[in-house]
Design an enzyme around this catalytic site. Sequence first.
Site, mmCIF file in Angstrom:
data_model
loop_
_atom_site.group_PDB
_atom_site.id
_atom_site.type_symbol
_atom_site.label_atom_id
_atom_site.label_comp_id
_atom_site.label_asym_id
_atom_site.label_seq_id
_atom_site.Cartn_x
_atom_site.Cartn_y
_atom_site.Cartn_z
ATOM 1 N N ASP A 1 -2.813 2.611 -5.977
ATOM 2 C CA ASP A 1 -1.937 2.400 -4.937
ATOM 3 C C ASP A 1 -1.808 1.305 -4.119
ATOM 4 O OD1 ASP A 1 -4.306 3.325 -4.091
ATOM 5 O OD2 ASP A 1 -3.460 4.544 -2.271
ATOM 6 N N GLU A 2 -2.593 0.422 -4.399
ATOM 7 C CA GLU A 2 -2.366 -0.902 -3.456
ATOM 8 C C GLU A 2 -2.707 -2.190 -4.297
ATOM 9 O OE1 GLU A 2 -5.191 -1.526 -0.306
ATOM 10 O OE2 GLU A 2 -6.544 -0.079 -1.273
ATOM 11 N N ASP B 1 0.831 -1.230 -0.087
ATOM 12 C CA ASP B 1 -0.014 0.097 -0.015
ATOM 13 C C ASP B 1 0.996 1.323 0.061
ATOM 14 O OD1 ASP B 1 -2.285 1.721 0.091
ATOM 15 O OD2 ASP B 1 -2.762 1.244 2.122
#
Length: 364
Positions: free
Chosen positions: A103-104, A8
């Site tokens: 983003d993860e 993350d």
Amino acid sequence: MRKILHIDMDAFYASVEQRDFPQYRGKPLVVGGRPEQRGAVAAASYEARQYGIHSAMPARLAVQRCPALIFARPRFEVYKQVSGQIRQIFHRYTDLVEPLSLDEAYLDVTVNALAEPSALVLARQIKTDILAATQLTASAGVSINKFLAKMASGQNKPDGLTLILPEQAEAFVAALPIEKFHGIGQVTARKMHGLGIATGADLRQWAEADLVQHFGKVGRFYYRVARGKDDRPVNPNRIRKSIGAEQSFSPDLTTLAAMGEALEQVANDLSRRLGEQQRRGHTLTLKVKYANYRQITRSRTFVAAIGADSPLLSWAQDMLLAHCDSQAPAQKGHPRQPVRLLGLTISNLEPVGEPDYVQLSLEV
């Protein structure tokens, strides 16, 4: 036994802006619409979070909490490019990569390209590679399943690395506040508190049948994760069928004016997510959940795809007013029942294309 990572990125959008613009570094920064635009916070730097500022917060409230707050316009093309760099790094180690957003992602490194037996070593190396390639930090969770890895990655942000061993799983979940469980939102958490469930240990005392009775099919998931179990595989071919945003309210909303204002923040959040995913869709759906848990949906379908640059709020408000008018409220300007949740979803998705807004039909 699987070896699962959850990676993350730390305050991704805000961190990219601080990387690219030195004048933003070390200062409270948010990415999103400004107060005069009636915008919302898409992402907040860690300096801004110290003031209690968080994503989906109205911009005007964020400025009240930090008058010196800096606003940066979202640059989704840049975020997408950086996300592509990060995903290339993931695929150096394994083909079992399941992105959740820009983003993860989850990674299954049980079998990996380096034949490295330690998932912790791999997570540390991936973090190092991301920093070298992007000058950005990531937090990583390492465990035996997706739920535990997701929970672990949030333990020591920013730049964290947390391992939950198999023998630690039950104790970790038992001590976890119910609000921290991935998959349990504000409304469900309040309902659980009303049932005397405050921690994972409390949740574990409940029989699966009782959880299903109170929470529906997802009760089976709650039963398993309360015991540190999660059999979901990392799915590299997952196809997103819809993108949505919703917000629950405490206290409940009792006026149409309050509902309209709240819906604005939901629409802003949906626009942000559509921009992140670079997706458009053909069907916009409004969800309204009342204080008595009765739920309705209203949908509008368009010939050409709609997206982040579409007048989502205007269309959503039209559907909301049409529904409330059809309910013949007892008092003008008030819904028949207090409203506890509003949501918007776009489905029938496709990649971003040229905007062309043609309304086709209205469904109930």
